[in-house]
Design a protein around this motif. Structure first.
Motif, mmCIF file in Angstrom:
data_model
loop_
_atom_site.group_PDB
_atom_site.id
_atom_site.type_symbol
_atom_site.label_atom_id
_atom_site.label_comp_id
_atom_site.label_asym_id
_atom_site.label_seq_id
_atom_site.Cartn_x
_atom_site.Cartn_y
_atom_site.Cartn_z
ATOM 1 N N ASP A 70 1.233 -1.114 -0.294
ATOM 2 C CA ASP A 70 0.186 0.094 -0.187
ATOM 3 C C ASP A 70 1.003 1.374 -0.212
ATOM 4 O O ASP A 70 0.492 2.630 0.077
ATOM 5 C CB ASP A 70 -0.699 -0.279 0.728
ATOM 6 C CG ASP A 70 -0.079 0.251 2.392
ATOM 7 O OD1 ASP A 70 0.962 0.002 2.830
ATOM 8 O OD2 ASP A 70 -0.733 0.212 3.590
ATOM 9 N N ASN A 71 2.448 0.741 -0.240
ATOM 10 C CA ASN A 71 3.168 2.535 -0.624
ATOM 11 C C ASN A 71 3.425 3.329 0.932
ATOM 12 O O ASN A 71 3.049 3.975 0.668
ATOM 13 C CB ASN A 71 2.774 3.430 -1.723
ATOM 14 C CG ASN A 71 4.423 4.436 -2.348
ATOM 15 O OD1 ASN A 71 4.857 3.101 -2.147
ATOM 16 N ND2 ASN A 71 3.615 5.066 -1.836
ATOM 17 N N THR A 72 3.349 1.754 1.614
ATOM 18 C CA THR A 72 3.561 2.365 3.084
ATOM 19 C C THR A 72 4.712 1.789 3.900
ATOM 20 O O THR A 72 4.585 0.431 3.361
ATOM 21 C CB THR A 72 2.462 2.287 4.290
ATOM 22 O OG1 THR A 72 1.218 2.104 3.937
ATOM 23 C CG2 THR A 72 2.690 2.337 5.224
ATOM 24 N N ARG A 93 5.297 2.656 11.064
ATOM 25 C CA ARG A 93 3.277 1.870 9.262
ATOM 26 C C ARG A 93 3.940 3.933 9.249
ATOM 27 O O ARG A 93 3.208 4.524 9.874
ATOM 28 C CB ARG A 93 2.630 1.768 9.786
ATOM 29 C CG ARG A 93 2.817 -0.185 9.771
ATOM 30 C CD ARG A 93 1.505 -0.770 9.872
ATOM 31 N NE ARG A 93 0.912 0.000 8.708
ATOM 32 C CZ ARG A 93 1.026 -0.839 7.561
ATOM 33 N NH1 ARG A 93 2.244 -1.971 7.865
ATOM 34 N NH2 ARG A 93 0.569 -1.183 6.847
ATOM 35 N N SER A 95 3.824 7.342 5.960
ATOM 36 C CA SER A 95 2.292 7.217 4.533
ATOM 37 C C SER A 95 2.825 8.156 4.160
ATOM 38 O O SER A 95 2.994 9.191 5.270
ATOM 39 C CB SER A 95 0.859 7.110 5.137
ATOM 40 O OG SER A 95 0.789 5.251 5.281
ATOM 41 N N GLY A 103 2.259 8.944 10.845
ATOM 42 C CA GLY A 103 2.893 7.515 10.931
ATOM 43 C C GLY A 103 1.899 7.072 11.886
ATOM 44 O O GLY A 103 1.672 8.119 13.048
#
Length: 187
Positions: A70-72, A93, A95, A103
Protein backbone atom coordinates in the motif's frame (compact mmCIF):
# COMPACT_ATOMS: atom_id res chain seq x y z
CA UNK A 1 5.83 44.92 38.82
CA UNK A 2 3.54 41.95 38.14
CA UNK A 3 3.77 42.57 34.37
CA UNK A 4 7.58 42.68 34.58
CA UNK A 5 7.60 39.29 36.34
CA UNK A 6 5.33 37.80 33.69
CA UNK A 7 7.51 39.14 30.86
CA UNK A 8 10.71 37.86 32.52
CA UNK A 9 9.10 34.44 33.06
CA UNK A 10 8.05 34.22 29.40
CA UNK A 11 11.54 35.20 28.22
CA UNK A 12 13.07 32.55 30.50
CA UNK A 13 10.65 29.84 29.34
CA UNK A 14 11.17 30.68 25.68
CA UNK A 15 14.94 30.31 26.19
CA UNK A 16 14.30 26.73 27.36
CA UNK A 17 12.65 25.75 24.08
CA UNK A 18 14.27 24.25 21.02
CA UNK A 19 15.11 26.95 18.51
CA UNK A 20 15.29 24.95 15.28
CA UNK A 21 14.21 27.07 12.30
CA UNK A 22 12.88 25.02 9.38
CA UNK A 23 13.28 27.55 6.56
CA UNK A 24 17.07 27.64 6.78
CA UNK A 25 17.27 23.94 5.75
CA UNK A 26 15.35 24.31 2.47
CA UNK A 27 18.50 25.33 0.58
CA UNK A 28 20.92 22.83 2.15
CA UNK A 29 21.63 19.62 0.27
CA UNK A 30 21.28 16.76 0.03
CA UNK A 31 17.48 16.75 0.28
CA UNK A 32 16.20 14.16 2.71
CA UNK A 33 14.38 11.23 1.09
CA UNK A 34 12.70 9.33 3.93
CA UNK A 35 11.44 6.32 1.94
CA UNK A 36 14.77 5.78 0.14
CA UNK A 37 16.91 6.27 3.26
CA UNK A 38 14.92 3.86 5.44
CA UNK A 39 14.47 1.14 2.78
CA UNK A 40 16.68 -1.79 3.69
CA UNK A 41 18.93 -2.23 6.71
CA UNK A 42 19.63 0.87 8.83
CA UNK A 43 21.83 0.90 11.90
CA UNK A 44 21.42 3.62 14.57
CA UNK A 45 23.09 4.53 17.85
CA UNK A 46 22.38 7.27 20.33
CA UNK A 47 21.93 8.68 23.80
CA UNK A 48 19.22 10.23 25.95
CA UNK A 49 20.05 13.08 28.34
CA UNK A 50 17.77 14.53 31.00
CA UNK A 51 17.18 18.28 31.29
CA UNK A 52 20.38 18.62 33.36
CA UNK A 53 22.44 17.01 30.60
CA UNK A 54 22.96 13.78 32.56
CA UNK A 55 23.14 10.59 30.48
CA UNK A 56 20.11 8.35 31.19
CA UNK A 57 20.30 5.94 28.23
CA UNK A 58 22.81 4.77 25.64
CA UNK A 59 21.40 2.52 22.93
CA UNK A 60 21.73 0.89 19.50
CA UNK A 61 18.92 0.21 17.06
CA UNK A 62 18.70 -2.26 14.18
CA UNK A 63 16.06 -1.00 11.74
CA UNK A 64 14.65 -3.07 8.89
CA UNK A 65 12.69 -0.92 6.45
CA UNK A 66 10.49 -2.00 3.59
CA UNK A 67 7.83 -0.48 1.38
CA UNK A 68 4.52 -2.32 1.76
CA UNK A 69 2.05 -3.05 -1.03
CA UNK A 70 0.00 0.00 0.00
CA UNK A 71 3.09 2.26 -0.46
CA UNK A 72 3.54 2.44 3.32
CA UNK A 73 7.04 2.48 4.78
CA UNK A 74 7.29 -0.15 7.53
CA UNK A 75 10.17 0.27 9.99
CA UNK A 76 10.83 -2.68 12.28
CA UNK A 77 13.11 -1.39 15.07
CA UNK A 78 14.96 -3.56 17.62
CA UNK A 79 16.67 -1.70 20.50
CA UNK A 80 19.56 -2.78 22.73
CA UNK A 81 20.87 -0.73 25.67
CA UNK A 82 24.42 -0.25 26.88
CA UNK A 83 23.15 1.99 29.69
CA UNK A 84 19.63 2.43 31.03
CA UNK A 85 16.49 0.66 29.90
CA UNK A 86 13.75 1.37 27.41
CA UNK A 87 11.56 0.04 24.64
CA UNK A 88 12.86 -3.19 23.09
CA UNK A 89 10.84 -3.24 19.88
CA UNK A 90 8.79 -0.79 17.80
CA UNK A 91 7.13 -1.03 14.39
CA UNK A 92 6.38 2.20 12.51
CA UNK A 93 3.94 2.46 9.59
CA UNK A 94 4.62 5.68 7.66
CA UNK A 95 2.57 7.07 4.76
CA UNK A 96 3.18 9.96 2.39
CA UNK A 97 0.70 12.80 2.81
CA UNK A 98 1.26 15.51 0.19
CA UNK A 99 4.75 16.94 0.83
CA UNK A 100 4.90 15.37 4.31
CA UNK A 101 4.26 12.14 6.18
CA UNK A 102 2.02 10.60 8.82
CA UNK A 103 2.80 7.55 10.89
CA UNK A 104 1.89 5.39 13.81
CA UNK A 105 3.62 2.77 15.94
CA UNK A 106 2.61 0.26 18.58
CA UNK A 107 3.76 2.44 21.51
CA UNK A 108 3.01 5.91 20.11
CA UNK A 109 -0.08 7.61 21.61
CA UNK A 110 -0.95 9.96 18.73
CA UNK A 111 -0.47 9.98 15.00
CA UNK A 112 2.97 11.25 14.05
CA UNK A 113 3.18 14.08 11.55
CA UNK A 114 6.27 14.91 9.51
CA UNK A 115 7.26 17.76 7.23
CA UNK A 116 10.32 17.95 4.96
CA UNK A 117 12.40 21.13 4.69
CA UNK A 118 15.17 20.43 2.16
CA UNK A 119 17.71 18.32 4.02
CA UNK A 120 15.66 18.27 7.25
CA UNK A 121 12.61 16.36 8.47
CA UNK A 122 10.54 17.48 11.46
CA UNK A 123 8.67 14.55 13.02
CA UNK A 124 6.20 15.22 15.88
CA UNK A 125 4.09 12.89 18.03
CA UNK A 126 3.09 12.07 21.60
CA UNK A 127 4.07 9.02 23.58
CA UNK A 128 3.13 7.52 26.94
CA UNK A 129 6.64 7.24 28.40
CA UNK A 130 7.16 4.83 31.32
CA UNK A 131 9.51 6.17 34.02
CA UNK A 132 9.96 3.98 37.10
CA UNK A 133 6.41 3.10 38.27
CA UNK A 134 4.68 5.99 36.45
CA UNK A 135 3.77 6.76 32.85
CA UNK A 136 3.95 10.31 31.48
CA UNK A 137 2.37 11.62 28.28
CA UNK A 138 5.17 13.55 26.54
CA UNK A 139 5.53 15.26 23.17
CA UNK A 140 8.42 14.42 20.85
CA UNK A 141 9.75 17.07 18.50
CA UNK A 142 12.26 15.21 16.29
CA UNK A 143 14.56 16.88 13.76
CA UNK A 144 16.49 14.73 11.29
CA UNK A 145 19.19 16.09 8.97
CA UNK A 146 20.70 14.28 5.97
CA UNK A 147 24.51 14.28 5.94
CA UNK A 148 24.65 12.34 2.67
CA UNK A 149 22.45 9.73 0.99
CA UNK A 150 23.06 7.14 3.70
CA UNK A 151 23.68 9.09 6.93
CA UNK A 152 21.17 10.98 9.11
CA UNK A 153 21.50 12.75 12.43
CA UNK A 154 18.41 13.00 14.65
CA UNK A 155 17.92 15.43 17.55
CA UNK A 156 14.74 14.89 19.58
CA UNK A 157 13.32 17.26 22.14
CA UNK A 158 11.06 15.51 24.65
CA UNK A 159 8.56 17.98 26.14
CA UNK A 160 6.10 18.00 29.02
CA UNK A 161 3.82 21.04 29.41
CA UNK A 162 5.76 22.64 26.53
CA UNK A 163 9.10 22.47 28.38
CA UNK A 164 12.04 20.33 27.23
CA UNK A 165 12.60 17.60 29.85
CA UNK A 166 15.05 15.42 27.90
CA UNK A 167 16.96 15.33 24.61
CA UNK A 168 17.84 12.41 22.36
CA UNK A 169 20.74 12.37 19.91
CA UNK A 170 20.81 9.59 17.31
CA UNK A 171 23.03 8.86 14.32
CA UNK A 172 21.63 6.57 11.61
CA UNK A 173 23.29 4.95 8.64
CA UNK A 174 21.80 2.91 5.83
CA UNK A 175 23.94 -0.23 5.56
CA UNK A 176 23.21 -0.78 1.88
CA UNK A 177 25.42 2.21 0.97
CA UNK A 178 23.88 4.00 -1.99
CA UNK A 179 26.15 6.04 -4.24
CA UNK A 180 27.68 9.05 -2.51
CA UNK A 181 28.46 7.36 0.81
CA UNK A 182 31.94 6.89 2.18
CA UNK A 183 31.59 3.63 4.09
CA UNK A 184 29.63 1.81 6.76
CA UNK A 185 30.13 2.74 10.39
CA UNK A 186 28.40 -0.33 11.81
CA UNK A 187 30.56 -1.57 14.70
Amino acid sequence: MKQLLIICSLVFLSACQSSVQSDEYKVISPNIDVFTFFSGQVYAWGIVQNRSGQLVQRFKVDIKGEIGQDNTLILDETFSYGYGEGVKHRVWRISKQGQGFTGDANDIATQAVGDVFGNALRWQYEMDLPVDDTTYRVAFDDWMWAFDKCTLMNRSYIKKFGLVVAEVTIFMQNQELPLGCTGALHP
